[in-house]
Design an enzyme around this catalytic site. Structure first.
Site, PDB file in Angstrom:
ATOM      1  N   HIS A 102     -14.524  10.265  10.269  1.00  0.00           N
ATOM      2  CA  HIS A 102     -13.325  10.119   9.262  1.00  0.00           C
ATOM      3  C   HIS A 102     -13.493  10.735   7.892  1.00  0.00           C
ATOM      4  O   HIS A 102     -14.570  11.013   7.341  1.00  0.00           O
ATOM      5  CB  HIS A 102     -13.114   8.608   9.075  1.00  0.00           C
ATOM      6  CG  HIS A 102     -12.393   7.848  10.172  1.00  0.00           C
ATOM      7  ND1 HIS A 102     -13.243   7.459  11.225  1.00  0.00           N
ATOM      8  CD2 HIS A 102     -11.273   7.555  10.136  1.00  0.00           C
ATOM      9  CE1 HIS A 102     -12.228   6.584  11.938  1.00  0.00           C
ATOM     10  NE2 HIS A 102     -10.853   7.034  11.527  1.00  0.00           N
ATOM     11  N   VAL A 129      -1.512   6.366   4.100  1.00  0.00           N
ATOM     12  CA  VAL A 129      -0.672   6.169   5.301  1.00  0.00           C
ATOM     13  C   VAL A 129       0.569   5.589   4.812  1.00  0.00           C
ATOM     14  O   VAL A 129       1.539   5.692   5.307  1.00  0.00           O
ATOM     15  CB  VAL A 129      -1.316   5.133   6.077  1.00  0.00           C
ATOM     16  CG1 VAL A 129      -0.687   4.906   7.206  1.00  0.00           C
ATOM     17  CG2 VAL A 129      -2.663   5.685   6.817  1.00  0.00           C
ATOM     18  N   GLY A 179       0.746  -1.332   0.050  1.00  0.00           N
ATOM     19  CA  GLY A 179      -0.026  -0.031  -0.047  1.00  0.00           C
ATOM     20  C   GLY A 179       1.003   1.260  -0.123  1.00  0.00           C
ATOM     21  O   GLY A 179       0.556   2.302   0.471  1.00  0.00           O
ATOM     22  N   ALA A 180       2.167   1.094  -0.752  1.00  0.00           N
ATOM     23  CA  ALA A 180       3.064   2.409  -0.665  1.00  0.00           C
ATOM     24  C   ALA A 180       2.651   3.358  -1.060  1.00  0.00           C
ATOM     25  O   ALA A 180       3.341   4.512  -0.858  1.00  0.00           O
ATOM     26  CB  ALA A 180       4.322   1.708  -1.386  1.00  0.00           C
ATOM     27  N   LYS A 207     -12.730   6.489   3.411  1.00  0.00           N
ATOM     28  CA  LYS A 207     -12.669   5.375   4.018  1.00  0.00           C
ATOM     29  C   LYS A 207     -13.620   4.243   3.639  1.00  0.00           C
ATOM     30  O   LYS A 207     -14.841   4.522   3.397  1.00  0.00           O
ATOM     31  CB  LYS A 207     -12.958   5.612   5.453  1.00  0.00           C
ATOM     32  CG  LYS A 207     -12.593   4.449   6.561  1.00  0.00           C
ATOM     33  CD  LYS A 207     -12.487   5.126   7.890  1.00  0.00           C
ATOM     34  CE  LYS A 207     -12.184   3.948   8.976  1.00  0.00           C
ATOM     35  NZ  LYS A 207     -11.049   3.082   8.591  1.00  0.00           N
ATOM     36  N   GLY A 258     -12.017   0.539  12.524  1.00  0.00           N
ATOM     37  CA  GLY A 258     -11.449  -0.627  13.347  1.00  0.00           C
ATOM     38  C   GLY A 258     -11.333   0.025  15.040  1.00  0.00           C
ATOM     39  O   GLY A 258     -11.553  -0.656  15.786  1.00  0.00           O
ATOM     40  N   ALA A 287      -2.380  -3.648  14.612  1.00  0.00           N
ATOM     41  CA  ALA A 287      -3.057  -2.672  15.490  1.00  0.00           C
ATOM     42  C   ALA A 287      -4.100  -1.808  14.872  1.00  0.00           C
ATOM     43  O   ALA A 287      -3.963  -1.327  13.701  1.00  0.00           O
ATOM     44  CB  ALA A 287      -1.928  -1.604  16.099  1.00  0.00           C
ATOM     45  N   PRO A 288      -5.432  -1.869  15.425  1.00  0.00           N
ATOM     46  CA  PRO A 288      -6.576  -0.910  15.024  1.00  0.00           C
ATOM     47  C   PRO A 288      -6.161   0.411  14.825  1.00  0.00           C
ATOM     48  O   PRO A 288      -6.786   1.233  13.947  1.00  0.00           O
ATOM     49  CB  PRO A 288      -7.625  -1.427  16.075  1.00  0.00           C
ATOM     50  CG  PRO A 288      -7.356  -2.282  16.730  1.00  0.00           C
ATOM     51  CD  PRO A 288      -5.634  -2.329  16.765  1.00  0.00           C
ATOM     52  N   ASN A 289      -5.048   0.833  15.476  1.00  0.00           N
ATOM     53  CA  ASN A 289      -4.778   2.275  15.673  1.00  0.00           C
ATOM     54  C   ASN A 289      -3.302   2.524  16.163  1.00  0.00           C
ATOM     55  O   ASN A 289      -2.996   1.702  17.246  1.00  0.00           O
ATOM     56  CB  ASN A 289      -5.654   3.130  16.493  1.00  0.00           C
ATOM     57  CG  ASN A 289      -5.605   4.579  15.980  1.00  0.00           C
ATOM     58  OD1 ASN A 289      -4.482   5.036  15.843  1.00  0.00           O
ATOM     59  ND2 ASN A 289      -6.523   5.056  15.616  1.00  0.00           N
TER      60      ASN A 289
HETATM   61  N1  LIG Z   1      -4.187   1.050  12.160  1.00  0.00           N
HETATM   62  C1  LIG Z   1      -4.053   2.268  11.852  1.00  0.00           C
HETATM   63  O1  LIG Z   1      -3.352   3.169  12.548  1.00  0.00           O
HETATM   64  C2  LIG Z   1      -4.551   2.965  10.546  1.00  0.00           C
HETATM   65  C3  LIG Z   1      -5.145   2.045   9.716  1.00  0.00           C
HETATM   66  N2  LIG Z   1      -5.642   2.606   8.545  1.00  0.00           N
HETATM   67  C4  LIG Z   1      -6.232   1.713   7.588  1.00  0.00           C
HETATM   68  O2  LIG Z   1      -5.164   1.230   6.836  1.00  0.00           O
HETATM   69  C5  LIG Z   1      -6.069   1.081   5.589  1.00  0.00           C
HETATM   70  C6  LIG Z   1      -5.584   1.801   4.319  1.00  0.00           C
HETATM   71  O3  LIG Z   1      -5.707   2.973   4.601  1.00  0.00           O
HETATM   72  P1  LIG Z   1      -5.290   4.619   3.586  1.00  0.00           P
HETATM   73  O4  LIG Z   1      -3.955   4.560   3.640  1.00  0.00           O
HETATM   74  O5  LIG Z   1      -6.065   5.493   4.263  1.00  0.00           O
HETATM   75  O6  LIG Z   1      -6.034   3.889   2.125  1.00  0.00           O
HETATM   76  P2  LIG Z   1      -5.544   4.417   0.824  1.00  0.00           P
HETATM   77  O7  LIG Z   1      -6.726   3.782  -0.101  1.00  0.00           O
HETATM   78  O8  LIG Z   1      -5.062   5.704   0.640  1.00  0.00           O
HETATM   79  O9  LIG Z   1      -4.307   3.388   0.457  1.00  0.00           O
HETATM   80  C7  LIG Z   1      -4.514   1.939   0.322  1.00  0.00           C
HETATM   81  C8  LIG Z   1      -3.392   1.712  -0.713  1.00  0.00           C
HETATM   82  O10 LIG Z   1      -3.207   0.283  -0.891  1.00  0.00           O
HETATM   83  C9  LIG Z   1      -3.289  -0.011  -2.346  1.00  0.00           C
HETATM   84  N3  LIG Z   1      -3.686  -1.514  -2.535  1.00  0.00           N
HETATM   85  C10 LIG Z   1      -4.970  -2.062  -2.718  1.00  0.00           C
HETATM   86  N4  LIG Z   1      -4.739  -3.222  -2.947  1.00  0.00           N
HETATM   87  C11 LIG Z   1      -3.612  -3.575  -2.898  1.00  0.00           C
HETATM   88  C12 LIG Z   1      -2.847  -4.659  -2.858  1.00  0.00           C
HETATM   89  N5  LIG Z   1      -3.318  -6.071  -3.178  1.00  0.00           N
HETATM   90  N6  LIG Z   1      -1.453  -4.597  -2.810  1.00  0.00           N
HETATM   91  C13 LIG Z   1      -0.909  -3.485  -2.343  1.00  0.00           C
HETATM   92  N7  LIG Z   1      -1.465  -2.288  -2.316  1.00  0.00           N
HETATM   93  C14 LIG Z   1      -2.658  -2.360  -2.396  1.00  0.00           C
HETATM   94  C15 LIG Z   1      -4.147   1.072  -2.648  1.00  0.00           C
HETATM   95  O11 LIG Z   1      -4.014   1.261  -4.371  1.00  0.00           O
HETATM   96  P3  LIG Z   1      -5.644   1.618  -5.054  1.00  0.00           P
HETATM   97  O12 LIG Z   1      -5.955   3.124  -4.451  1.00  0.00           O
HETATM   98  O13 LIG Z   1      -5.229   1.682  -6.465  1.00  0.00           O
HETATM   99  O14 LIG Z   1      -6.714   0.754  -4.478  1.00  0.00           O
HETATM  100  C16 LIG Z   1      -3.597   2.357  -2.179  1.00  0.00           C
HETATM  101  O15 LIG Z   1      -2.706   2.897  -2.791  1.00  0.00           O
HETATM  102  C17 LIG Z   1      -7.351   1.178   5.916  1.00  0.00           C
HETATM  103  O16 LIG Z   1      -7.854  -0.402   6.110  1.00  0.00           O
HETATM  104  C18 LIG Z   1      -7.449   1.874   6.980  1.00  0.00           C
HETATM  105  O17 LIG Z   1      -8.632   1.774   7.604  1.00  0.00           O
HETATM  106  C19 LIG Z   1      -5.516   3.816   8.358  1.00  0.00           C
HETATM  107  C20 LIG Z   1      -4.865   4.763   9.272  1.00  0.00           C
HETATM  108  C21 LIG Z   1      -4.387   4.388  10.238  1.00  0.00           C
HETATM  109  O1  LIG Z   2      -9.142   4.453   7.424  1.00  0.00           O
HETATM  110  C1  LIG Z   2      -8.528   5.559   8.536  1.00  0.00           C
HETATM  111  O2  LIG Z   2      -8.172   6.280   8.009  1.00  0.00           O
HETATM  112  C2  LIG Z   2      -8.284   5.084   9.629  1.00  0.00           C
HETATM  113  N1  LIG Z   2      -8.524   3.780  10.028  1.00  0.00           N
HETATM  114  C3  LIG Z   2      -8.190   3.111  11.372  1.00  0.00           C
HETATM  115  C4  LIG Z   2      -9.640   2.795  11.844  1.00  0.00           C
HETATM  116  O3  LIG Z   2     -10.496   2.427  11.016  1.00  0.00           O
HETATM  117  O4  LIG Z   2      -9.726   2.845  13.103  1.00  0.00           O
HETATM  118  C5  LIG Z   2      -7.145   4.058  12.057  1.00  0.00           C
HETATM  119  C6  LIG Z   2      -7.771   5.378  12.230  1.00  0.00           C
HETATM  120  O5  LIG Z   2      -8.911   5.460  12.742  1.00  0.00           O
HETATM  121  C7  LIG Z   2      -7.661   5.850  10.460  1.00  0.00           C
END
Ligand SMILES: NC(=O)C1=CN([C@@H]2O[C@H](COP(=O)(O)OP(=O)(O)OC[C@H]3O[C@@H](n4cnc5c(N)ncnc54)[C@H](OP(=O)(O)O)[C@@H]3O)[C@@H](O)[C@H]2O)C=CC1
Ligand SMILES: O=C(O)C1=N[C@H](C(=O)O)C[C@H](O)C1
EC number: 1.17.1.8
Length: 247
Positions: A133, A13, A8-9, A137, A143, A103-105
């Site tokens: 959010h 995030v 997800g580079a 999302k 989460g 980690a959910p967060n």
């Molecule tokens: N635990 C934590 O602290 C946090 C968790 N999250 C979670 O992280 C996840 C990502 O969030 P966010 O960065 O906002 O989302 P984004 O959509 O900005 O980023 C996800 C990226 O992953 C890519 N992707 C999709 N499928 C694949 C695959 N099979 N292999 C590699 N890359 C892939 C997407 O491409 P494309 O857009 O082309 O599909 C996109 O570039 C969500 O589930 C979010 O809820 C977010 C923030 C904090």
């Molecule tokens: O999708 C997000 O942005 C986030 N996802 C995580 C969640 O679902 O709890 C963490 C944070 O809230 C950001």
């Protein structure tokens, strides 16, 4: 020195994580993998650990690949229910020495918000969660909100709390939010927001609101780096950043 691959580079995030890993002492950014890239890049670039911030629909396949190839994983992607955690545990049983930390967060403030909510839960009659959010999302509730609701519900069960007062007998579907183990969770999606949550407690003549705001995605990177530095020493499954903190 640990070689790190980011799944997800190019995401919101994932791109912040790439920059943080690139600057971190003792970590090398070995592979940047996004949608349509082959997971074989991780093996070709000798990644020892991955960070996954992708999508709930693809994270399990990513983890199956990593565990099968002996690569540790730090996972922020949401969507982990008990079934998924059991599947992961099964895969990890067949791969001794591999660690997965979910980690959910990853922000310290959110971890504390969950901890404070669980502490307050038995002391108030009512509690509801509002998570807010950005509108891109995929999942609702978040989460973090689901995890908070479960922690609050568990604390109330352990304390033998009475059911929450609620006289609602008519209304539109979903007006009272989602029910997560008896705790109501309300999801707001709006342009301009990043990641925010309020846990609202109610008691006789008073309320208490525990609120956390992630104002920028840099809030997640220190937790991710801490997890990367410890995941190789934690074989099996770890759920929650709090396991790395001396709370
Ligand atoms: N635990 C934590 O602290 C946090 C968790 N999250 C979670 O992280 C996840 C990502 O969030 P966010 O960065 O906002 O989302 P984004 O959509 O900005 O980023 C996800 C990226 O992953 C890519 N992707 C999709 N499928 C694949 C695959 N099979 N292999 C590699 N890359 C892939 C997407 O491409 P494309 O857009 O082309 O599909 C996109 O570039 C969500 O589930 C979010 O809820 C977010 C923030 C904090
Ligand atoms: O999708 C997000 O942005 C986030 N996802 C995580 C969640 O679902 O709890 C963490 C944070 O809230 C950001």
């Amino acid at each position: 020195m640990s070689r790190v691959g980011v799944l997800g580079a190019r995401g919101k995030v994932g791109s912040a994580v790439c920059a943080a890993v690139d600057e971190a002492d003792g970590l090398t950014l070995a592979a940047e993998v996004d949608v349509d890239d082959s997971l074989d890049l991780l093996v070709e670039h000798r990644a020892q650990a991955v960070v996954d911030f992708t999508h709930p629909d693809v994270v399990m396949a990513n983890l199956e690949f990593c565990i099968a190839h002996g690569i540790h994983a730090v996972v922020g992607t949401t969507g982990f229910d008990d079934d998924r955690l059991a599947t992961l545990t099964g895969w990890l049983d067949d791969a001794p020495g591999v660690g997965v930390l979910i980690a959910p967060n990853f922000s310290i403030g959110a971890v504390l918000m969950m901890r404070f909510a669980a502490q307050a839960a038995p002391l108030f009659e009512s509690v509801e969660i509002v998570e807010l959010h950005h509108p891109t999302k995929a999942d609702a509730p978040s989460g973090t909100a689901a995890r908070t609701a479960r922690l609050v519900a568990e604390a109330r069960r352990t304390a033998g709390s009475a059911p929450m007062p609620d006289a609602t007998s008519t209304g539109l579907d979903a007006a009272r939010g989602a029910d997560v183990e008896g705790v109501r969770v309300h999801s707001v999606r709006a342009r301009g927001l990043v990641a925010h949550q309020e846990v609202v407690f109610g008691g006789l003549g008073e309320t208490l609101t525990v609120r956390h705001d992630s104002l920028d995605r840099s809030s997640f990177t220190p937790g991710v780096l801490a997890a990367l530095r410890s995941v190789h020493g934690r074989p099996g499954l770890t759920v929650g950043l709090e396991n790395l903190l001396d709370l």
